[in-house]
Design a protein around this motif. Structure first.
Motif, PDB file in Angstrom:
ATOM      1  N   MET A   1      -1.327  -6.426   0.030  1.00  0.00           N
ATOM      2  CA  MET A   1      -1.348  -7.117  -1.268  1.00  0.00           C
ATOM      3  C   MET A   1      -2.789  -7.508  -1.567  1.00  0.00           C
ATOM      4  O   MET A   1      -3.371  -8.317  -0.878  1.00  0.00           O
ATOM      5  N   LEU A   2      -3.400  -6.904  -2.554  1.00  0.00           N
ATOM      6  CA  LEU A   2      -4.800  -7.192  -2.860  1.00  0.00           C
ATOM      7  C   LEU A   2      -4.956  -8.563  -3.505  1.00  0.00           C
ATOM      8  O   LEU A   2      -4.192  -8.942  -4.385  1.00  0.00           O
ATOM      9  N   GLN A   3      -5.961  -9.284  -3.000  1.00  0.00           N
ATOM     10  CA  GLN A   3      -6.252 -10.579  -3.633  1.00  0.00           C
ATOM     11  C   GLN A   3      -7.535 -10.438  -4.432  1.00  0.00           C
ATOM     12  O   GLN A   3      -8.427  -9.689  -4.062  1.00  0.00           O
ATOM     13  N   TYR A   4      -7.639 -11.196  -5.499  1.00  0.00           N
ATOM     14  CA  TYR A   4      -8.811 -11.092  -6.351  1.00  0.00           C
ATOM     15  C   TYR A   4      -9.547 -12.415  -6.447  1.00  0.00           C
ATOM     16  O   TYR A   4      -8.960 -13.481  -6.337  1.00  0.00           O
TER      17      TYR A   4
END
Lengths: 617, 162, 226
Positions: free
Chosen positions: C1-4
């Motif tokens: 899950m990519l975090q920004y």
């Protein structure tokens, strides 16, 4: 000795040891530090042992082989208590006389007393000697009373009294607050507030934290860490134990440079002895605190004094620094939160816990509290290790303690802070030994090295010397340090060899500025400091090299000539025999002449001539 | 260097890459340099890639990859010794013995090293000869020291022959 | 899950992937930051120092390499200030004075604004960028070459100087090297080194083709193959 399982048992041991020593009437302290050993103190120690034995004094006189007292030039040094008698330049042959006259009969031996080089006055006691009187020897004085290879000595002298205070029922924050309140700043060169460092480490996430003692002491001309670690390793260990308790570390390392074999040996013995007594290991003195220490040796790399390089070295890798955008207190040894402090910083911790932060900061200035050990060397009369309160002026250190110029050459400058520091001229000597004051002036306190220079020191040569040193020690990874230092050296070499041009000085400054801003680690970032400070304060010397092609101090070989003064030469021929290049000619009892073409300026003729007839301009 | 000697040094350290520098230190102390075969063995026994061992051995000044002379003259070139003329001493040694730092004289007697501070600064300039320190050195004292060692060597050789 | 995270680069607010470097983020969004030792699929070591940027923190700006600085929420980065341009130009000048005999290095120097070289030229055949060592170690895992020695003596070498049998002969070290691209006009003779101002880099790190035009901020403005 049996393992101690509680604070009470430690106190009982202390009492018992003190009782055992009640029959001792006299203590003889002989320095066994590296400096005095070079002056053959081991033979003196052996001679004393024999004498005490043969005169039947083994039970009443204690021979204590101590660590360094800091006055290495006067070694071998012997101090006798009670009476605080200070003997210097002691040789093995003096053993009988000292034992019989002084120890037994209580009489002084005049010729062995310290003689002031200026006034010729002889001083009876250590406390009266001007060199020691002007100092504030909070840490160094603790070297007097202990044999570094004896944990009993340390305990009898009151050691391991601070540690028990932080073991039970004291929150880590309390310990850290005390260190913060003291104002202690890192003694290795960075001057970072120690309490703040410990606080950040305590707050960093991680389950295997470390404390490290940086005993790499790479600054050439600095040897205070050697002295403290060699002479009183338990003091450092106790400091580390307190620090580990504060940040929650279970393991510590003492990283000692390879060139200090005695410090390695004494640290190992100290750790062994502490382990045996249960002061290291599981559940120290019955508390939940467990802590182990290992000694790691350096491999001969100045760059390993830098924190990330030091940690890489402990991990068995090359000592190449890494970018520190994330601090090592968060991501350090094996990527765990790590508190790295210098030997002297750790050595200050036990007394802060014992005497309180107000005691500690009762000395010092607003920004720099406590005392600092300086390695005072170079062209002055009294060289050695000196401990002064922060805020003491350079003038006081160099003239009152150092005794002023060694010979007729007036003092010109002082270099402080090692290769990361700078040179300050005579008119800046009223500046205080203070982290911020010296940094503003273009130098720094650094690790405490203070090298005094006189009219015969060429400041351009000094800049060249430090650049050569840093080039030798650079890890070579990043461009500005590897190539930048090389190019700065190229320019300065041009200047010292008579090929300098004025526009090179501007290029030198611009390049120095670039290197200081873009280098990866502290070595590269501070590498330009010696160049920049000598350019700032000694520009006329640079200009003389460039415009007149002369070296005013008579050092740069390409710009000087050796010649024989016809008024002083008596034709004895010693120089002809010494010259390896056949450059000197002359008949017996006739004035000799040096052929400038053949002369390599090696200096051997000058060091052998007893009539001061060989001159350099 | 015998396999047994190396075995002893590796005892308790096998498969522990972080012991690399300690192991190399012990090898250097015992044999005077790090032989190629030792580097290969250490790589295998500690589990460190060969190039890494070679890299570490070449990075640190404490390790020599070639044997040194019987008498290693180490000149201290620290700041305090420098302002007292250690430069001249180093130049003199290079001149007199005809070798550069790191090299060995043809008769195997001497090699020259320089070290950036031994920590005996008050007594400089210092020259260490196989670990024992000589203080307040001058070019003429150094000349005498070299002569004494060479002379001793010749005497020993004569005694051995006789 | 990519975090920004949100970071500001040259005034533009960028939605960056957490865990990536400032350099990767900038280049992805079309802001050219010159670099030499950075290669997208290799680890970053921060050796060439060309990718320096100003990291503004608590009102002070720190000069740091963008390849080793990871994006954090609220970070403020300036890539093209006068200070950075001057430092970069000086670094590129040092670089090209060491190894003028390489199109890639000449190209970089030119683009960093080097017009005159104030140091005597040297003709080194290696700039110690470490690309070869990293591709051998990280991609092919052969570990046949590595950095050896220290400081001025640092160089790339086989163990003991002999090509080992575990070298996979893949040739990647040669391909990735900025020095092995045909030099301009053949090898330079001593005294005849110069900036020809026409060399194109041809360092094919990303996809060959046009460069990422600088849409945000002034950037580098090169318009050539990157």
């Amino acid at each position: 000795m049996p393992r101690l399982n509680s604070y009470r048992e430690l106190e009982h041991l202390r009492e018992r040891l003190r009782e055992q020593r009640q029959s001792i009437t006299t203590t003889m302290m002989v320095c066994g530090g590296t400096g005095c050993r070079t002056s053959n103190s081991q033979a003196v120690i052996d001679a004393f042992r024999n004498e005490l034995s043969s005169q039947g004094l083994d039970d009443s006189v204690r021979l204590c082989v101590t660590g360094c007292h800091g006055f290495c030039e006067q070694g071998p040094v012997v101090i006798i208590e009670p009476g605080n008698t200070f003997y210097c330049h002691v040789s093995p042959e003096d053993a009988f006389e000292i034992v019989y006259q002084t120890v037994v009969k209580g009489e002084l031996i005049e010729r062995l007393l310290y003689e002031d080089p200026v006034s010729g006055e002889r001083f009876r006691t250590e406390a009266e000697i001007p060199f020691y009187k002007a100092q504030e020897r909070r840490i160094l004085s603790q070297n007097r009373m202990v044999d570094p290879c004896s944990i009993e000595d340390y305990i009898v002298a009151g050691g391991y009294t601070a540690l028990p205070r932080v073991l039970n029922g004291v929150a880590p924050e309390e310990i850290i607050n005390e260190i913060k309140a003291s104002g202690l700043r890192g003694r290795g060169g960075g001057g970072f507030p120690t309490g703040r460092k410990w606080d950040e480490c305590l707050g960093a996430p991680g389950d295997e934290k470390y404390v490290i003692c940086n005993a790499d002491e790479g600054d050439p001309g600095a040897y205070m860490d050697r002295c403290v670690l060699e002479g009183n390793p338990h003091l450092v260990l106790e400091g580390m134990m307190i620090g580990a308790r504060a940040i929650g570390a279970g393991k510590g390392y003492v990283y000692v440079r390879n060139e200090y074999p005695l410090a390695v040996k004494h640290s190992r013995i100290a750790v062994e002895q502490a382990r045996e007594l249960g002061l290291l290991g599981d559940n120290i003195l019955g508390s939940p605190f467990s802590f182990e220490v290992d000694i790691a040796r350096g491999g001969g790399a100045f760059v390993c004094g830098e924190s990330t390089a030091l940690m890489a070295s402990i991990e068995g890798k090359v000592g190449e620094p890494h970018p520190k955008d994330v601090h090592t207190v968060v991501d350090g040894l094996y990527h765990q939160p790590t508190t790295l402090n210098n030997v002297e910083t750790w050595a200050n911790v036990p007394s802060i816990i014992l005497n309180g932060s107000s005691w500690f900061n009762s000395k010092g200035t607003k920004g720099s509290k406590g005392t600092k050990i300086l390695a005072l060397t170079g062209r002055i009369k009294n060289t050695g290790l000196v401990e002064v309160a922060m805020g003491t002026s350079i003038r006081e250190v160099v003239f009152d303690i150092g005794g002023g110029a060694a010979n007729s050459n007036p003092i010109k400058a002082v270099q402080t802070g090692g290769p990361s520091g700078g040179c300050l001229p005579l008119d800046k000597f009223d500046l205080a030994v203070d982290f911020d004051v010296l940094a503003e002036a273009g130098s720094m306190v650094g690790s405490g090295g203070m090298v005094v220079m006189d009219e015969e020191t060429c400041m351009v040569d000094v800049a060249k010397y430090f650049l050569e040193f840093l080039q030798d020690e650079s890890c070579g990874k990043c461009l500005p340090c590897r190539v930048g230092i090389d190019r700065m050296l190229e320019i300065i070499t041009d200047i010292t060899e008579g090929r300098g041009r004025m526009e090179q000085l501007d290029l030198l400054e611009e390049l120095a500025d670039t290197v200081s801003q873009t280098a990866l680690c502290g070595l590269g970032k501070t590498a330009p400091n010696p160049v920049l400070s000598t350019l700032r304060y000694f520009r006329p010397e640079y200009e003389a090299h460039i415009k007149e092609k002369k070296c005013p101090a008579g050092v740069c070989k390409a710009l000087i000539t050796y010649w024989i003064d016809p008024e002083k030469c008596n034709g004895c021929g010693v120089c002809i025999r010494g010259c390896a290049h056949g450059a000197i000619t002359g008949e017996k009892k006739q004035v000799h002449v040096i052929d400038d073409q053949l002369c390599q300026k090696c200096g051997i003729c000058r060091s052998e001539c007893k009539f001061d007839a060989i001159q350099v301009t | 260097m015998t396999p047994q000697a190396l075995d002893q040094i590796l005892e308790g350290r096998r498969s522990q890459p972080n012991q690399l520098i300690e192991v190399l230190q012990d090898i250097q102390e015992n044999f005077g340099y790090i032989p190629r075969e030792a580097i290969k063995s250490v790589s295998q026994e500690l589990g460190v890639p060969l190039i890494e061992v070679y890299r570490v051995a070449s990075f640190y000044k404490a390790f020599r990859l070639k044997p040194s002379g019987k008498n290693v003259l180490t000149m201290c070139t620290g700041t305090a010794c420098h302002v007292r003329g250690s430069d001249l001493l180093l130049d003199y040694a290079i001149d007199q013995l005809g070798i550069k730092p790191g090299e060995v004289t043809p008769d195997g007697l001497f090699s020259i090293e320089h070290v950036n501070c031994l920590g005996a600064c008050a007594l400089g300039p210092i020259v260490a000869e196989n670990g024992s320190y000589h203080k307040h050195m001058t070019p003429s004292k150094l000349r005498k020291l070299i002569e004494t060692i060479s002379h001793q060597k010749t005497e020993d050789a004569h005694h051995a022959q006789a | 899950m990519l975090q920004y995270v949100n970071v500001s680069i040259d005034g533009a607010i960028i939605h960056a992937v957490k865990g990536t470097s400032v350099l990767d983020t900038a280049v992805e969004y079309g802001i050219c930051i010159p670099h030499l030792c950075h290669v997208p699929y290799l680890s970053d070591i921060g050796a060439c120092r060309l990718c320096i940027v100003e990291h503004v923190v608590n009102g002070r700006s720190e000069v740091t390499t963008s390849c080793t600085l990871n994006v954090e929420e609220g970070m403020v980065i300036l890539t093209n200030t006068d200070k950075i341009r001057k430092l970069r130009r000086n670094l590129a000048e040092l670089l090209v004075a060491q190894a003028p005999n390489s199109r890639a290095i000449q190209d970089i120097a030119l683009r960093c604004g080097v017009t005159e070289v104030r140091y005597p030229f040297r003709n080194e055949d290696c700039v110690l960028c470490g690309r070869c060592v990293r591709v051998c170690t990280e991609v092919w895992q052969a570990r046949a070459i590595g950095f050896v020695g220290r400081g001025k003596d640092r160089h790339v070498e086989y163990p003991f100087g002999i090509q080992p049998d575990f070298c996979k002969q893949c040739g990647n070290c040669v391909q990735i090297c900025p020095m092995t691209i045909p030099p301009c006009d053949g090898p330079m003779k001593p005294g005849e080194e110069y900036l020809c101002r026409k060399c194109e880099s041809q360092l094919m790190d990303e996809t060959p083709g046009s460069c990422t035009w600088c849409k945000l901020g002034e950037g580098f403005g090169c318009g050539r193959y990157v």
